[in-house]
Design a protein around this motif. Sequence first.
Motif, short mmCIF file in Angstrom:
data_model
loop_
_atom_site.label_atom_id
_atom_site.label_comp_id
_atom_site.label_asym_id
_atom_site.label_seq_id
_atom_site.Cartn_x
_atom_site.Cartn_y
_atom_site.Cartn_z
N ARG A 1 27.60 6.96 -3.53
CA ARG A 1 26.92 7.64 -2.42
C ARG A 1 26.40 9.00 -2.87
N LEU B 1 15.14 8.01 3.10
CA LEU B 1 15.62 7.62 1.78
C LEU B 1 15.87 8.85 0.91
N LEU C 1 19.33 -1.17 9.99
CA LEU C 1 19.83 -1.93 8.85
C LEU C 1 20.55 -1.01 7.86
N SER C 2 20.01 0.19 7.64
CA SER C 2 20.58 1.02 6.58
C SER C 2 21.91 1.63 7.00
N SER C 3 22.15 1.79 8.32
CA SER C 3 23.40 2.43 8.74
C SER C 3 24.35 1.43 9.38
N GLY D 1 23.30 6.88 6.61
CA GLY D 1 22.36 5.87 6.14
C GLY D 1 22.46 5.68 4.65
N LEU D 2 21.47 5.01 4.11
CA LEU D 2 21.39 4.74 2.68
C LEU D 2 21.19 6.06 1.95
#
Lengths: 173, 81, 266
Positions: free
Chosen positions: C114, C170, C256-258, C265-266
């Motif tokens: 991460r 992002l 979707l990312s979280s 998130g991502l």
Amino acid sequence: MAEFFQTTVHDHFNYWIYVILMMIGLWAVIAKKNFIKKLIGLSIFQTAIILFYVSIGVKVGASIPILHHDDHVEHAAVHETPHGSDDHKVDHKADDTHAAHDDHGHGHHADAHAVSADLIANPLPHVLMLTAIVVGVATLGVALALSQRIFKEFGTLEENELLEQLKGGNVDG
Amino acid sequence: MIFAFDIVILIFLVVAALIALNVKDLLSASMIFGIYGFLICLLWAEMGAVDVAFTEAAVGAGISAVLFITTVYNTRRRSSD
Amino acid sequence: MITKVLATLAVVITGALLLYGTADFPAFGDPHSPASAGVEGGAPSISQYYITESYGDTKVPNLVTSVLADYRGYDTMFETVVIFAAGMAIFAILRVFRDEDDLEPNPTHTQGDRFIDGDHSRIIVGTTVRLVVPVIQLFALYVVAHGHHSPGGGFQGGVILGASFIIIALATDLGNALSRFSEKSYFTLAAVGILIYAGFGVLCQVLGSDFLDYGVLQKIFLTDGPEMARSHSMLGVEVGVAFTVTGIMFAIYANLSSRGTLKSGL
């Protein structure tokens, strides 16, 4: 041999590749066990269908389905001259007058700059596929959301492990 | 439409599709799927479908790959097949 | 293993049949194929009408835009509704509201995977993205507004505009992007887009014509003929499409990312 190449390979190569891509996608959907791989296969299947549609709209030697703007100004000018009035001649390139002399009735006007249909690619498959791509990515999002949900409940995205867990009675997550 | 260009891209497409499906690392598979999207966008630009190519460049190569990567990131990166 | 053998068998047989069928297709690029010219002895293909007459009807040089937003406007409206429904479906499937739910880190990632706030690599990427995003958004608006004359339109412009928010998420983190484009805003924007599209249709009905028959809107746009009214209305519905696509593309990414928490998130 040259004739065989012309009628078999040259004329139908795009259609062959569409079938091959579609079958690769279908094989992935059936045989691959991972859900992400299945979704990549499904996306490849979808692009194969789009490739087929775009292929049937292609015309040899045709331009893209966007008309050249100057052609129409020129045609409109030719159309305008018989009407005679000087002020029209002076600024017939301005957009306002361009719209203004549509009062003559658009059927008549359209005849004045009829485009040959063979020189422009078929726009209809493009329209159908354009919306299909965007809808495709939205539905792909739904599929990925379902995959994440399945991973949250069962801790796996492999089809065989998932089926084992379901058989083992761990149905309610 | 240029026939030689057409054939080269179509063959690359099949290769990219096969690699994307046979890589075991799902992150790599997602990236190769992005490459596949760019190739098919090139193919449609070459066939005269400029609007479709534009959409595919934005959607297929950009958003789809990102969505796959988010899911791979949130689930598991390795796959058994 | 038996699945793979059976799948290969099924795929090979289906593919062979389809390849056999392609032999009867018209030659690739034939301008007189049934799809482009119509069948012999029948009516000409509708695409020929679009090519020869649509500039006179609508004054839009990009034939794809004029067919998409005018002749097939009803179809496009419901394609937009499908995108909206997909966004709603993702919301229903993934979104979680309880704090304790789903906050444990994903076990397959170590902490090193991460990004941490203050990470030096993030400064370079973040600064670059901050410079590039206004250009991307301006280009997206250009794509929407100039769709009549060049490739582009509501779908493409909307996707690029949504991607500009995704790139913020992002490069920095999801919270930063959500502070600029919150969940309430993106779903409102998506719904407003469909409302704009359907509103044009209803407006045409109010003025006494059919649903999405834009020619009658010349009374509102004060144009000299129905052609320019149709052109302006197309821009209006393209803006509606762009709103919906922008909102839903970012909604899909954010959920979707979280994993539906909209937190990390991502």
